[in-house]
Design a protein around this motif. Structure first.
Motif, PDB file in Angstrom:
ATOM      1  N   TYR A   1       0.856  -1.179   0.000  1.00  0.00           N
ATOM      2  CA  TYR A   1       0.000   0.000   0.000  1.00  0.00           C
ATOM      3  C   TYR A   1       0.893   1.231   0.000  1.00  0.00           C
ATOM      4  CZ  TYR A   1      -3.745  -3.139   1.646  1.00  0.00           C
ATOM      5  OH  TYR A   1      -4.659  -4.150   1.778  1.00  0.00           O
ATOM      6  N   SER A   2       0.524   2.239  -0.790  1.00  0.00           N
ATOM      7  CA  SER A   2       1.241   3.518  -0.741  1.00  0.00           C
ATOM      8  C   SER A   2       0.337   4.552  -0.083  1.00  0.00           C
ATOM      9  CB  SER A   2       1.647   3.976  -2.146  1.00  0.00           C
ATOM     10  OG  SER A   2       0.525   4.152  -2.971  1.00  0.00           O
ATOM     11  N   VAL A   3       0.901   5.293   0.858  1.00  0.00           N
ATOM     12  CA  VAL A   3       0.139   6.262   1.647  1.00  0.00           C
ATOM     13  C   VAL A   3       0.904   7.583   1.711  1.00  0.00           C
ATOM     14  CG1 VAL A   3      -0.983   4.482   3.048  1.00  0.00           C
ATOM     15  CG2 VAL A   3       1.206   5.443   3.798  1.00  0.00           C
ATOM     16  N   ASN A   4       0.276   8.597   2.310  1.00  0.00           N
ATOM     17  CA  ASN A   4       0.900   9.928   2.436  1.00  0.00           C
ATOM     18  C   ASN A   4       1.967   9.937   3.530  1.00  0.00           C
ATOM     19  OD1 ASN A   4      -1.237  10.425   0.726  1.00  0.00           O
ATOM     20  ND2 ASN A   4      -1.717  12.411   1.605  1.00  0.00           N
ATOM     21  N   LEU A   5       2.980   9.104   3.356  1.00  0.00           N
ATOM     22  CA  LEU A   5       4.049   9.009   4.345  1.00  0.00           C
ATOM     23  C   LEU A   5       5.242   9.798   3.838  1.00  0.00           C
ATOM     24  CD1 LEU A   5       4.696   7.661   7.084  1.00  0.00           C
ATOM     25  CD2 LEU A   5       5.611   5.716   5.816  1.00  0.00           C
ATOM     26  N   TYR A   6       5.362  11.057   4.297  1.00  0.00           N
ATOM     27  CA  TYR A   6       6.416  11.957   3.842  1.00  0.00           C
ATOM     28  C   TYR A   6       7.309  12.349   5.015  1.00  0.00           C
ATOM     29  CZ  TYR A   6       3.065  12.444  -0.002  1.00  0.00           C
ATOM     30  OH  TYR A   6       2.190  12.194  -1.027  1.00  0.00           O
ATOM     31  N   ARG A   7       8.550  12.674   4.698  1.00  0.00           N
ATOM     32  CA  ARG A   7       9.523  13.033   5.735  1.00  0.00           C
ATOM     33  C   ARG A   7       9.143  14.304   6.510  1.00  0.00           C
ATOM     34  NH1 ARG A   7      15.061  11.865   6.603  1.00  0.00           N
ATOM     35  NH2 ARG A   7      14.995  10.504   4.794  1.00  0.00           N
ATOM     36  N   PRO A   8       8.766  15.426   5.840  1.00  0.00           N
ATOM     37  CA  PRO A   8       8.461  16.655   6.594  1.00  0.00           C
ATOM     38  C   PRO A   8       7.204  16.501   7.445  1.00  0.00           C
ATOM     39  CG  PRO A   8       8.863  17.117   4.262  1.00  0.00           C
ATOM     40  CD  PRO A   8       8.717  15.646   4.384  1.00  0.00           C
ATOM     41  N   LEU A   9       7.173  17.220   8.567  1.00  0.00           N
ATOM     42  CA  LEU A   9       5.981  17.242   9.401  1.00  0.00           C
ATOM     43  C   LEU A   9       4.872  18.030   8.699  1.00  0.00           C
ATOM     44  CD1 LEU A   9       7.539  17.971  12.912  1.00  0.00           C
ATOM     45  CD2 LEU A   9       6.484  15.839  12.178  1.00  0.00           C
ATOM     46  N   SER A  10       3.667  17.464   8.666  1.00  0.00           N
ATOM     47  CA  SER A  10       2.503  18.133   8.086  1.00  0.00           C
ATOM     48  C   SER A  10       1.265  17.576   8.766  1.00  0.00           C
ATOM     49  CB  SER A  10       2.430  17.900   6.571  1.00  0.00           C
ATOM     50  OG  SER A  10       1.162  18.294   6.073  1.00  0.00           O
ATOM     51  N   LEU A  11       0.598  18.401   9.552  1.00  0.00           N
ATOM     52  CA  LEU A  11      -0.549  17.918  10.320  1.00  0.00           C
ATOM     53  C   LEU A  11      -1.598  17.286   9.408  1.00  0.00           C
ATOM     54  CD1 LEU A  11      -1.887  17.705  13.089  1.00  0.00           C
ATOM     55  CD2 LEU A  11      -2.869  19.975  12.720  1.00  0.00           C
ATOM     56  N   TRP A  12      -1.885  17.933   8.263  1.00  0.00           N
ATOM     57  CA  TRP A  12      -2.918  17.440   7.363  1.00  0.00           C
ATOM     58  C   TRP A  12      -2.506  16.120   6.713  1.00  0.00           C
ATOM     59  CZ3 TRP A  12      -7.769  17.452   6.657  1.00  0.00           C
ATOM     60  CH2 TRP A  12      -8.351  17.086   5.438  1.00  0.00           C
ATOM     61  N   ASN A  13      -1.326  16.097   6.086  1.00  0.00           N
ATOM     62  CA  ASN A  13      -0.854  14.871   5.424  1.00  0.00           C
ATOM     63  C   ASN A  13      -0.702  13.723   6.419  1.00  0.00           C
ATOM     64  OD1 ASN A  13      -0.696  15.564   2.700  1.00  0.00           O
ATOM     65  ND2 ASN A  13       1.317  16.489   2.943  1.00  0.00           N
ATOM     66  N   ASP A  14      -0.168  14.040   7.601  1.00  0.00           N
ATOM     67  CA  ASP A  14       0.057  12.992   8.596  1.00  0.00           C
ATOM     68  C   ASP A  14      -1.265  12.426   9.118  1.00  0.00           C
ATOM     69  OD1 ASP A  14       2.712  13.458   8.216  1.00  0.00           O
ATOM     70  OD2 ASP A  14       3.013  14.595  10.070  1.00  0.00           O
ATOM     71  N   LEU A  15      -2.281  13.290   9.246  1.00  0.00           N
ATOM     72  CA  LEU A  15      -3.592  12.821   9.690  1.00  0.00           C
ATOM     73  C   LEU A  15      -4.227  11.916   8.630  1.00  0.00           C
ATOM     74  CD1 LEU A  15      -5.857  12.867  11.777  1.00  0.00           C
ATOM     75  CD2 LEU A  15      -6.737  14.945  10.677  1.00  0.00           C
ATOM     76  N   ILE A  16      -4.133  12.318   7.369  1.00  0.00           N
ATOM     77  CA  ILE A  16      -4.651  11.483   6.273  1.00  0.00           C
ATOM     78  C   ILE A  16      -3.942  10.127   6.261  1.00  0.00           C
ATOM     79  CG2 ILE A  16      -4.771  11.243   3.762  1.00  0.00           C
ATOM     80  CD1 ILE A  16      -5.153  14.277   3.609  1.00  0.00           C
ATOM     81  N   CYS A  17      -2.614  10.185   6.440  1.00  0.00           N
ATOM     82  CA  CYS A  17      -1.808   8.959   6.457  1.00  0.00           C
ATOM     83  C   CYS A  17      -2.242   8.044   7.601  1.00  0.00           C
ATOM     84  CB  CYS A  17      -0.336   9.327   6.589  1.00  0.00           C
ATOM     85  SG  CYS A  17       0.782   7.917   6.544  1.00  0.00           S
ATOM     86  N   LEU A  18      -2.432   8.601   8.786  1.00  0.00           N
ATOM     87  CA  LEU A  18      -2.834   7.811   9.953  1.00  0.00           C
ATOM     88  C   LEU A  18      -4.182   7.137   9.711  1.00  0.00           C
ATOM     89  CD1 LEU A  18      -2.536   6.916  12.919  1.00  0.00           C
ATOM     90  CD2 LEU A  18      -3.593   9.108  13.576  1.00  0.00           C
ATOM     91  N   ILE A  19      -5.147   7.898   9.193  1.00  0.00           N
ATOM     92  CA  ILE A  19      -6.485   7.335   8.945  1.00  0.00           C
ATOM     93  C   ILE A  19      -6.405   6.199   7.927  1.00  0.00           C
ATOM     94  CG2 ILE A  19      -8.757   7.862   7.963  1.00  0.00           C
ATOM     95  CD1 ILE A  19      -8.425  10.707   9.151  1.00  0.00           C
ATOM     96  N   LYS A  20      -5.610   6.413   6.860  1.00  0.00           N
ATOM     97  CA  LYS A  20      -5.466   5.377   5.830  1.00  0.00           C
ATOM     98  C   LYS A  20      -4.825   4.118   6.407  1.00  0.00           C
ATOM     99  CE  LYS A  20      -5.298   3.707   1.556  1.00  0.00           C
ATOM    100  NZ  LYS A  20      -4.414   4.301   0.534  1.00  0.00           N
ATOM    101  N   ILE A  21      -3.792   4.278   7.228  1.00  0.00           N
ATOM    102  CA  ILE A  21      -3.107   3.116   7.791  1.00  0.00           C
ATOM    103  C   ILE A  21      -4.018   2.368   8.769  1.00  0.00           C
ATOM    104  CG2 ILE A  21      -1.217   2.415   9.328  1.00  0.00           C
ATOM    105  CD1 ILE A  21       0.543   4.467   7.923  1.00  0.00           C
ATOM    106  N   ILE A  22      -4.796   3.102   9.565  1.00  0.00           N
ATOM    107  CA  ILE A  22      -5.740   2.445  10.478  1.00  0.00           C
ATOM    108  C   ILE A  22      -6.745   1.604   9.682  1.00  0.00           C
ATOM    109  CG2 ILE A  22      -7.670   2.867  12.057  1.00  0.00           C
ATOM    110  CD1 ILE A  22      -6.055   5.232  13.174  1.00  0.00           C
ATOM    111  N   LYS A  23      -7.233   2.134   8.544  1.00  0.00           N
ATOM    112  CA  LYS A  23      -8.156   1.384   7.697  1.00  0.00           C
ATOM    113  C   LYS A  23      -7.484   0.124   7.138  1.00  0.00           C
ATOM    114  CE  LYS A  23     -11.095   5.234   6.203  1.00  0.00           C
ATOM    115  NZ  LYS A  23     -11.515   6.074   5.034  1.00  0.00           N
ATOM    116  N   ILE A  24      -6.229   0.256   6.719  1.00  0.00           N
ATOM    117  CA  ILE A  24      -5.492  -0.894   6.176  1.00  0.00           C
ATOM    118  C   ILE A  24      -5.337  -1.969   7.253  1.00  0.00           C
ATOM    119  CG2 ILE A  24      -3.254  -1.670   5.294  1.00  0.00           C
ATOM    120  CD1 ILE A  24      -2.993   1.123   3.965  1.00  0.00           C
ATOM    121  N   ILE A  25      -4.984  -1.535   8.471  1.00  0.00           N
ATOM    122  CA  ILE A  25      -4.797  -2.484   9.568  1.00  0.00           C
ATOM    123  C   ILE A  25      -6.104  -3.219   9.869  1.00  0.00           C
ATOM    124  CG2 ILE A  25      -4.298  -2.700  12.040  1.00  0.00           C
ATOM    125  CD1 ILE A  25      -2.335  -0.312  11.665  1.00  0.00           C
TER     126      ILE A  25
END
Length: 374
Positions: A63-87
């Motif tokens: 799976y590819s998700v919004n996992l980027y090196r820089p801190l970004s509240l919006w991108n990181d929140l989207i990434c977290l929600i997507k990963i929780i769904k995958i899990i």
């Protein structure tokens, strides 16, 4: 019975950015893990540009998700929600999350979904900045995001740091030493010019200490003008590259320093194989794969005396562990260049240490036990 066995295999989900050393770490562990023992799922960043991962004839689910090196509240929140769904959809038995961003989001997702989670920092995030304020901020994040996870350090030094500084309980601080395949039988078709050179692999960034290395090279070149330094891996996320090039030109080192971007893994190893010895001036490491690979090729190593390096380089045994003093580094480099007998002896000891501690076909069974433990 075969289908029942497959359905009962434990699922392991890796979460992290598949670039550089982490890509090698995950591919090596999956390649050498015994077939039929575990099932793997990979979650990585959208911009990682990694090759698909196979285990034997099996193409692993990714799976590819919004996992980027820089801190970004919006991108990181989207990434977290997507990963929780995958899990919740794939129901892994164990999450193995890696590095700063993958480690933080992976541990949080594991906590929310109540999934057993192990975290490998590959060098803790609070080591990554010269700013005391940023160091403290990242340390607080590391402590807050422990949740119910296990630390799976890649060296004894990293485990110790996890207990003493990040405050993991000893019972939840495990270690699986980084290990690599034996590179002594690998060869590339790349043609490398027959000349004396020293090899270094590292992105021009704070961790890899590029400007200190320039100072060292400048000192060495003053007494050995024909020596070359091959600097590999100056491609992905190299924030200091432009300034590095400027200084190389300003100091007239362009004839002695060859900068090479990302190459294939085998091409990198071919440069290490042909080098006089391997060099590292990193400010910190987890347990450096590049040094272990150099050891597998029977290379002497000169390295900075920091966490990670001191877990594989033994001073005056297979190389030198040195303080951050450009004159000391330059002196030891020049010493090892002219002393072929010592260079050869260090190289033999490197090979012995690799075979006894860092050969992945022997070490990967310990990782399997960690995954399978209840």
């Amino acid at each position: 019975f075969g289908n029942i066995y497959i359905n009962n295999m434990k699922k392991i989900m890796h979460i992290g950015q598949l670039v550089g050393g982490l890509d090698i770490y995950i591919r090596n562990s999956l390649t050498y893990m015994p077939q039929g023992s575990l099932k793997f799922i990979i979650v990585h960043g959208k911009c990682d540009n990694n090759e698909p991962i196979r285990r034997g004839d099996e193409l692993l689910k990714e799976y590819s998700v919004n996992l980027y090196r820089p801190l970004s509240l919006w991108n990181d929140l989207i990434c977290l929600i997507k990963i929780i769904k995958i899990i919740r959809n794939d129901k892994p038995d164990v999450i193995h999350c890696h590095s700063a961003k993958g480690g933080f989001i992976g541990r949080l997702a594991g906590f929310v979904t109540r999934t057993k989670t192990v975290y490998t920092p590959h060098a803790f995030s609070f080591l990554c900045s010269p700013s005391p304020l940023k160091k403290q901020f990242y340390l607080i994040l590391e402590r807050l995001s422990r949740f119910n996870s296990y630390l799976l350090a890649c060296s004894e030094s990293e485990r110790k740091m996890g207990i003493e500084i990040v405050h993991y309980k000893e019972s939840k601080a495990l270690v699986w030493r980084n290990a690599v395949p034996d590179a002594s039988n690998w060869h590339s078709d790349v043609k490398i010019k027959d000349e004396r050179f020293i090899c270094y692999i590292g992105r021009p960034c704070y961790q890899k200490n590029p400007f200190f290395l320039l100072d060292v090279i400048r000192e060495v070149i003053m007494s050995d003008a024909d020596l070359k330094f091959y600097w590999l891996g100056v491609g992905y996320h190299s924030p200091d590259l432009a300034e590095l090039k400027r200084k190389i030109e300003e100091w007239n080192l362009d004839k002695n320093i060859v900068l090479l971007p990302w190459l294939s893994h085998k091409m990198c190893l071919e440069y290490v194989r042909k080098s006089l010895f391997y060099l590292s001036v990193s400010l910190y490491e987890g347990l450096p794969l590049s040094i272990i690979e150099a050891m597998s090729l029977g290379k002497a190593v000169i390295a900075s005396d920091v966490v990670g390096n001191r877990d594989c380089v033994c001073h005056n045994v297979n190389g030198f562990l040195l303080p951050f003093d450009k004159n000391i580094f330059a002196e030891k480099i020049k010493e090892l260049i002219v002393n072929e007998e010592r260079r050869s002896l260090f190289g033999e000891k490197s090979r012995d240490l690799y075979l006894s501690k860092f050969q992945i076909k022997n070490q990967v069974l310990e990782l399997q036990k960690i995954y399978e433990a209840d």
